[in-house]
Design an enzyme around this catalytic site. Structure first.
Site, PDB file in Angstrom:
ATOM      1  N   GLY A   1     -31.803 -43.574   3.825  1.00 29.09           N
ATOM      2  CA  GLY A   1     -33.051 -42.653   3.669  1.00 29.09           C
ATOM      3  C   GLY A   1     -32.565 -40.894   3.897  1.00 29.09           C
ATOM      4  O   GLY A   1     -32.923 -40.057   4.404  1.00 29.09           O
TER       5      GLY A   1
ATOM      6  N   CYS B   1     -26.132 -36.162 -25.897  1.00 26.74           N
ATOM      7  CA  CYS B   1     -27.406 -35.797 -27.190  1.00 26.74           C
ATOM      8  C   CYS B   1     -28.983 -35.667 -26.639  1.00 26.74           C
ATOM      9  O   CYS B   1     -29.650 -37.191 -26.824  1.00 26.74           O
ATOM     10  CB  CYS B   1     -27.428 -36.567 -28.682  1.00 26.74           C
ATOM     11  SG  CYS B   1     -25.366 -37.050 -29.065  1.00 26.74           S
ATOM     12  N   GLU B   2     -28.878 -35.370 -25.970  1.00 31.18           N
ATOM     13  CA  GLU B   2     -30.164 -35.000 -24.676  1.00 31.18           C
ATOM     14  C   GLU B   2     -30.193 -33.900 -24.542  1.00 31.18           C
ATOM     15  O   GLU B   2     -28.951 -33.352 -23.897  1.00 31.18           O
ATOM     16  CB  GLU B   2     -30.199 -36.237 -23.416  1.00 31.18           C
ATOM     17  CG  GLU B   2     -30.478 -37.146 -23.914  1.00 31.18           C
ATOM     18  CD  GLU B   2     -32.126 -37.702 -23.861  1.00 31.18           C
ATOM     19  OE1 GLU B   2     -32.868 -36.739 -23.502  1.00 31.18           O
ATOM     20  OE2 GLU B   2     -32.055 -38.794 -24.936  1.00 31.18           O
TER      21      GLU B   2
ATOM     22  N   TYR C   1     -25.109 -42.516  -5.443  1.00 38.81           N
ATOM     23  CA  TYR C   1     -25.613 -42.887  -6.615  1.00 38.81           C
ATOM     24  C   TYR C   1     -25.233 -42.173  -8.013  1.00 38.81           C
ATOM     25  O   TYR C   1     -26.556 -41.868  -8.974  1.00 38.81           O
ATOM     26  CB  TYR C   1     -27.391 -42.346  -6.339  1.00 38.81           C
ATOM     27  CG  TYR C   1     -27.768 -42.825  -5.271  1.00 38.81           C
ATOM     28  CD1 TYR C   1     -28.351 -44.264  -5.493  1.00 38.81           C
ATOM     29  CD2 TYR C   1     -27.967 -42.557  -4.119  1.00 38.81           C
ATOM     30  CE1 TYR C   1     -28.287 -44.832  -4.080  1.00 38.81           C
ATOM     31  CE2 TYR C   1     -28.783 -43.635  -3.001  1.00 38.81           C
ATOM     32  CZ  TYR C   1     -28.941 -44.547  -3.175  1.00 38.81           C
ATOM     33  OH  TYR C   1     -29.352 -45.253  -1.928  1.00 38.81           O
TER      34      TYR C   1
ATOM     35  N   GLU D   1     -29.830 -48.038   7.952  1.00 40.21           N
ATOM     36  CA  GLU D   1     -29.108 -48.184   6.119  1.00 40.21           C
ATOM     37  C   GLU D   1     -28.871 -47.556   5.415  1.00 40.21           C
ATOM     38  O   GLU D   1     -28.963 -46.688   4.477  1.00 40.21           O
ATOM     39  CB  GLU D   1     -29.904 -49.194   5.409  1.00 40.21           C
ATOM     40  CG  GLU D   1     -30.642 -50.582   6.023  1.00 40.21           C
ATOM     41  CD  GLU D   1     -31.941 -51.442   5.534  1.00 40.21           C
ATOM     42  OE1 GLU D   1     -31.412 -52.594   5.547  1.00 40.21           O
ATOM     43  OE2 GLU D   1     -32.460 -50.814   5.081  1.00 40.21           O
ATOM     44  N   PRO D   2     -27.898 -46.523   6.287  1.00 42.74           N
ATOM     45  CA  PRO D   2     -27.539 -45.112   5.427  1.00 42.74           C
ATOM     46  C   PRO D   2     -26.748 -45.832   4.545  1.00 42.74           C
ATOM     47  O   PRO D   2     -25.623 -46.090   4.668  1.00 42.74           O
ATOM     48  CB  PRO D   2     -26.504 -44.396   6.601  1.00 42.74           C
ATOM     49  CG  PRO D   2     -26.300 -45.268   7.555  1.00 42.74           C
ATOM     50  CD  PRO D   2     -27.111 -46.590   7.848  1.00 42.74           C
TER      51      PRO D   2
ATOM     52  N   ARG E   1     -25.979 -43.479   1.290  1.00 42.38           N
ATOM     53  CA  ARG E   1     -25.826 -41.846   0.612  1.00 42.38           C
ATOM     54  C   ARG E   1     -25.524 -40.776   2.406  1.00 42.38           C
ATOM     55  O   ARG E   1     -24.127 -40.394   1.892  1.00 42.38           O
ATOM     56  CB  ARG E   1     -27.111 -40.589   0.370  1.00 42.38           C
ATOM     57  CG  ARG E   1     -26.826 -39.800  -0.363  1.00 42.38           C
ATOM     58  CD  ARG E   1     -28.626 -38.829  -0.139  1.00 42.38           C
ATOM     59  NE  ARG E   1     -29.170 -39.642  -0.601  1.00 42.38           N
ATOM     60  CZ  ARG E   1     -29.775 -39.516  -1.744  1.00 42.38           C
ATOM     61  NH1 ARG E   1     -29.017 -38.608  -3.033  1.00 42.38           N
ATOM     62  NH2 ARG E   1     -30.048 -40.316  -1.851  1.00 42.38           N
TER      63      ARG E   1
HETATM   64  C1  LIG Z   1     -31.828 -47.372  -0.982  1.00 41.27           C
HETATM   65  C2  LIG Z   1     -32.365 -47.799   0.516  1.00 41.27           C
HETATM   66  C3  LIG Z   1     -31.353 -47.433   1.769  1.00 41.27           C
HETATM   67  C4  LIG Z   1     -30.410 -46.072   1.615  1.00 41.27           C
HETATM   68  O1  LIG Z   1     -30.964 -45.426   0.606  1.00 41.27           O
HETATM   69  P1  LIG Z   1     -29.980 -44.507   1.080  1.00 41.27           P
HETATM   70  O2  LIG Z   1     -31.195 -42.640   0.664  1.00 41.27           O
HETATM   71  O3  LIG Z   1     -28.888 -44.034   0.336  1.00 41.27           O
HETATM   72  O4  LIG Z   1     -29.207 -43.964   2.525  1.00 41.27           O
HETATM   73  C5  LIG Z   1     -31.679 -48.435   3.288  1.00 41.27           C
HETATM   74  N1  LIG Z   1     -32.548 -49.023   2.630  1.00 41.27           N
HETATM   75  C6  LIG Z   1     -32.912 -49.943   1.767  1.00 41.27           C
HETATM   76  C7  LIG Z   1     -34.438 -50.728   1.943  1.00 41.27           C
HETATM   77  C8  LIG Z   1     -32.665 -48.911   0.292  1.00 41.27           C
HETATM   78  O5  LIG Z   1     -33.871 -49.548  -0.239  1.00 41.27           O
END
Ligand SMILES: *Cc1c(COP(=O)(O)O)cnc(C)c1O
Length: 463
Positions: free
Chosen positions: A278, A391-392, A421, A320-321, A323
């Protein structure tokens, strides 16, 4: 009309006051290194290059729209995360941000682990040689077939998301004669998005098991009794595009609180905590993301402090990066088509893609930057909205942007920070074939995901 959609004009006062964008940059030809991938440059003749290759040549060879991923930058960012977290922590790249076999190989080579959340993502990871024990399997509704495939492959962990799943995974593991390593995903009552986070007592969302009212403690109790499971830790993921570490601080404190409660009740110290992903990136010059080493330091300190206070030994941390690794490393290249100036409002610039290759603006009101990349221009800035060909009326790629007023059909424009994404959420709306992903490095470009063709679309249509 003349191309007078200039913010200095009096009729723009109302539009300007919406505050979606800053004033035009001093020089529209400048490329802010914060939002463009590391090897992007503008050459003497005005054409933008990535990995040493001119976008005009890339458009000629690969067509538009197309995503170009800067492989050196991807590897650099992956390595920066790996290095920042060191040997006492694990970095799991969130595959849902963008996954392909080339990406899996880059991650493997750079020492990262991988999160998947579907059978398709798992198959991609395994087929590109990611060792199963470096894969974590996520999702709030994993099918029996997906769980079976994950256990059979020997994934390093399955992140349990519900009471039903605790039993389901245990049964499947047992039927395969396995003891599956698992974490339990908890919701800590923190939700973070961008610059703010909110802490609530109650979690009204589909993921995880609530810490509040003892639900998570009950999940731990059940998981510890099942032979098919080896409970190794607690998982928390609080949101996306976060800049403020305060939300992680609250989450870490609450997760450590659960570890302490588990120790007190069961005499077991769970050895792992995962604080999710996140972390935010710069989509526009207004965003100021943190560097991986700052994030690693902040998270490490929080967890260490909380564990000391609870007299627990510090668990192994994972993050867990998604993005933050892939997002900044790619841009989408479009060809400009129809240009429609709306007097007193803004100029609509249509491109040859749209919401089928970038749904984030329509879905989340996401902000993006854009630049003319096939040449420079000394023309006045014009307030523009970059829209697609679908078409939106909500088919918007960049809601508010300044582009040079002499922009013309056939010019190439690029939207940076589309690595995460965008291709992974791409659709075939209006039967648009999805664009290719081209990896560029050291003067060489190669397709890693090819462009869909009309034949591909027709192949599925078997009626
Ligand atoms: C989506 C997600 C992430 C990655 O989120 P980013 O915003 O891309 O860093 C990590 N862990 C879990 C469980 C997620 O659902």
């Amino acid at each position: 009309m003349s191309r007078s959609a200039h913010p200095a004009g009096p009729r723009h006062a109302d539009v300007f006051s919406e505050g979606h964008y800053s004033a035009p940059p001093a020089d529209l030809n400048d490329l802010d290194p914060k939002v463009w991938s590391h090897t992007v440059r503008r050459t003497e003749d005005g054409v933008v290059t990535v990995g040493g290759l001119e976008v005009t040549a890339l458009a000629e060879e690969f067509g538009t729209p197309a995503y170009f991923v800067d492989e050196a930058d991807f590897r650099e960012r992956a390595r920066a995360w790996r290095t920042a977290f060191g040997h006492d922590a694990d970095v799991f790249y969130a595959g849902k941000a963008f996954l392909s076999r080339a990406v899996v190989r880059w991650l493997h080579e750079e020492g990262l682990n991988l999160d998947v959340c579907s059978g398709g993502e798992l198959a991609t990871a395994l087929s590109a040689g990611m060792p199963a024990d470096r894969i974590a399997f996520h999702g709030n509704n994993k099918s029996t077939a997906e769980i079976h495939a994950a256990v059979e492959a020997g994934v390093g962990r399955i992140v349990l998301d519900s009471f039903q799943e605790i039993v389901r995974v245990a049964h499947i593991a047992q039927s395969l004669g396995r003891r599956q390593r698992v974490q339990i995903r908890v919701t800590v009552g923190v939700e973070a998005h961008t610059h703010e986070f909110i802490a609530t007592a109650h979690e009204d969302q589909k993921f995880g098991i609530a810490l509040a009212d003892g639900q998570a403690a009950e999940a731990v109790r059940r998981a510890l009794t099942l032979d098919g499971l080896e409970l190794v830790g607690i998982h928390s993921h609080i949101g996306s595009q976060i800049f403020d570490m305060a939300g992680f601080e609250v989450a870490a404190r609450r997760v450590v609180g659960l570890l302490a409660a588990v120790r007190d009740e069961h005499g077991v110290e769970l050895p792992e905590i995962d604080l999710g992903g996140g972390l935010g990136i710069a989509y526009t010059s207004d965003d100021d993301p943190r560097e991986p080493h700052e994030i690693a330091k902040a998270l490490g300190e929080i967890v260490t402090r909380e564990c000391e206070a609870a007299r627990l030994s510090t668990p192994r941390i994972s993050v867990e990066p998604g993005r933050a690794i892939v997002g900044p490393t790619a841009f989408t290249l479009y060809e400009v088509g129809t240009i429609k100036p709306l007097e007193g409002l803004r100029t609509y610039v249509s491109v040859d893609g749209g919401m089928s290759d970038n749904i984030r603006t329509a879905l989340y009101d996401a902000e993006y930057s854009v630049a003319l990349v096939s040449r420079t221009s000394d023309a006045e800035p014009m307030l523009a909205r970059v829209v697609g060909k679908h078409c939106e009326s909500g088919d918007i790629v960049v809601k508010d942007a300044f582009l040079p007023a002499d922009l013309a059909p056939g010019d190439l424009i690029a939207v940076p920070a589309t690595g995460a994404y965008c291709r992974s959420m791409a659709s075939n709306y209006n039967h648009a074939p999805r664009p290719p992903v081209v990896a560029v490095k050291d003067g060489a470009a190669r397709v890693i995901v090819r462009r869909e063709t009309e034949d591909d679309l027709l192949r599925l249509d078997v009626g």
